[in-house]
Motif scaffolding. Structure first.
Motif, PDB file in Angstrom:
ATOM      1  N   UNK A 279       0.763  -1.300   0.017  1.00 12.53           N
ATOM      2  CA  UNK A 279       0.020  -0.047   0.128  1.00 12.53           C
ATOM      3  C   UNK A 279       0.645   1.300  -0.031  1.00 12.53           C
ATOM      4  N   UNK A 280       1.931   1.177   0.781  1.00 11.11           N
ATOM      5  CA  UNK A 280       2.853   2.438   0.493  1.00 11.11           C
ATOM      6  C   UNK A 280       3.476   2.673  -0.742  1.00 11.11           C
ATOM      7  N   UNK A 281       3.808   1.661  -1.616  1.00 13.44           N
ATOM      8  CA  UNK A 281       4.380   1.947  -2.964  1.00 13.44           C
ATOM      9  C   UNK A 281       3.169   2.378  -3.788  1.00 13.44           C
ATOM     10  N   UNK A 282       2.019   1.807  -3.547  1.00  8.68           N
ATOM     11  CA  UNK A 282       0.942   2.226  -4.566  1.00  8.68           C
ATOM     12  C   UNK A 282       0.492   3.729  -4.224  1.00  8.68           C
ATOM     13  N   UNK A 283       0.540   3.959  -3.038  1.00 10.48           N
ATOM     14  CA  UNK A 283       0.405   5.400  -2.497  1.00 10.48           C
ATOM     15  C   UNK A 283       1.164   6.415  -3.206  1.00 10.48           C
ATOM     16  N   UNK A 284       2.310   6.101  -3.289  1.00  9.64           N
ATOM     17  CA  UNK A 284       3.318   7.042  -3.756  1.00  9.64           C
ATOM     18  C   UNK A 284       3.238   6.992  -5.517  1.00  9.64           C
ATOM     19  N   UNK A 285       2.917   5.851  -6.013  1.00  9.92           N
ATOM     20  CA  UNK A 285       2.819   5.746  -7.419  1.00  9.92           C
ATOM     21  C   UNK A 285       1.674   6.685  -7.863  1.00  9.92           C
ATOM     22  N   UNK A 286       0.360   6.565  -7.104  1.00  7.83           N
ATOM     23  CA  UNK A 286      -0.916   7.187  -7.537  1.00  7.83           C
ATOM     24  C   UNK A 286      -0.679   8.425  -7.178  1.00  7.83           C
ATOM     25  N   UNK A 287       0.225   8.907  -6.384  1.00  2.88           N
ATOM     26  CA  UNK A 287       0.350  10.437  -6.216  1.00  2.88           C
ATOM     27  C   UNK A 287       0.821  11.204  -7.119  1.00  2.88           C
ATOM     28  N   UNK A 288       1.848  10.468  -8.271  1.00  2.00           N
ATOM     29  CA  UNK A 288       2.205  10.966  -9.427  1.00  2.00           C
ATOM     30  C   UNK A 288       1.284  10.510 -10.586  1.00  2.00           C
TER      31      UNK A 288
END
Length: 289
Positions: free
Chosen positions: A106-115
């Motif tokens: 979830x931490x990876x995906x949150x950062x990816x979706x932020x961009x």
């Protein structure tokens, strides 16, 4: 490797994870060289601490990392979180490197979706030859628009030594990416390959058609113990059974690591046909076995 060889490998070690593909401590060290850079907002506005987020460049990224936790921030601002990914924009691409291989997906995906990237990222324990590689997920190929960044210089991994992923800015697709990482002591590999493949402990080490006793000695020299056997006729690899022990005089026909320091070995009461031994030798890129 031929279909026959894949059958042999699957019989020796039934696939424990998302599949096999042709990719690290050096890679991890390289990725961890870049630290997040804090910046301050203009004086007229409330001062806030920001940090660079690293984004996953998608095809064959290396799984490398610093432990996700807290570091000391600027005076008066308190601790700040360390990003799980390092994401930066270069030449029309998001370049992504993994900074924390143990972070929650979830931490990876949150950062990816932020961009603006709809990517799902998982990092799983893999055998040495697959560390850092993008692994097949349910047999699905990663989008060709997602590129890999390989390290320069020599590489002793299957299919190259990636250190990052590149995703086009404005990429509107979605992808599920699984990366291989080093396993912790006692942690089972979720993705594995032949024990003779590039980067694995018996690469180009003559062991096929040697006795169990001889191969046990070869593995012991490398700090590996045999924890079990797969008994299969090499011409009927899909017809196999598991065993905790076999005669030391039986013949070895392959194997795979199951966790750091442990392996399962494929055996049979008679030697492998010479043509299969030759096929394995060629597939591994070895001069002879």
């Amino acid at each position: 490797m031929t279909n026959d060889l894949h059958h042999i490998v699957s019989a020796i070690a039934p696939d424990p994870g998302p599949g096999l593909v042709p990719g690290a401590r050096d890679l991890m060290n390289a990725i961890m060289d870049t630290e997040p850079t804090p910046t301050l907002a203009p004086a007229r506005r409330r001062r806030r601490l920001s940090w660079r987020i690293a984004l996953p460049a998608a095809a064959v990224i290396v799984a490398t990392v610093t432990v996700l936790g807290w570091t000391t921030g600027l005076p008066g601002f308190g601790p700040r979180p360390v990003a799980a990914l390092d994401i930066k924009q270069e030449d029309g691409y998001y370049v992504v490197q993994v900074k924390d291989i143990y972070a929650d997906p979830e931490n990876y995906e949150a950062q990816l979706r932020a961009v603006g990237l709809d990517l799902s990222l998982r990092v799983i324990p893999a055998t040495p030859g697959l560390v850092g590689h993008v692994l097949a997920t349910n047999g699905k190929k990663v989008d060709d628009r997602i590129k890999t960044i390989d390290q320069s210089g020599p590489c002793d991994k299957m299919g190259g030594c990636p250190i990052g992923l590149k995703v086009p800015v404005g990429y509107a697709g979605s992808a599920y990416i699984t990366l291989g990482r080093e396993a912790k002591p006692g942690e089972s590999f979720q993705s594995t390959t032949s024990i003779s493949a590039l980067g694995e402990p018996l690469h180009c080490v003559p062991h096929l058609n040697k006795t169990v006793a001889e191969v046990r000695a070869l593995l012991k020299e490398r700090g590996i113990a045999i924890e079990g056997f797969t008994v299969a006729d090499p011409r009927r690899a899909l017809d196999f059974k598991q065993a905790s022990s076999v005669p030391d005089s039986w013949y070895v026909q392959g194997g795979s690591l199951t966790m750091p320091g442990k392996a399962t070995i494929g055996v049979f009461s008679s030697p492998m046909p010479a043509d299969l031994v030759e096929n394995v030798r060629k597939a591994d890129g070895c001069p002879g076995m």
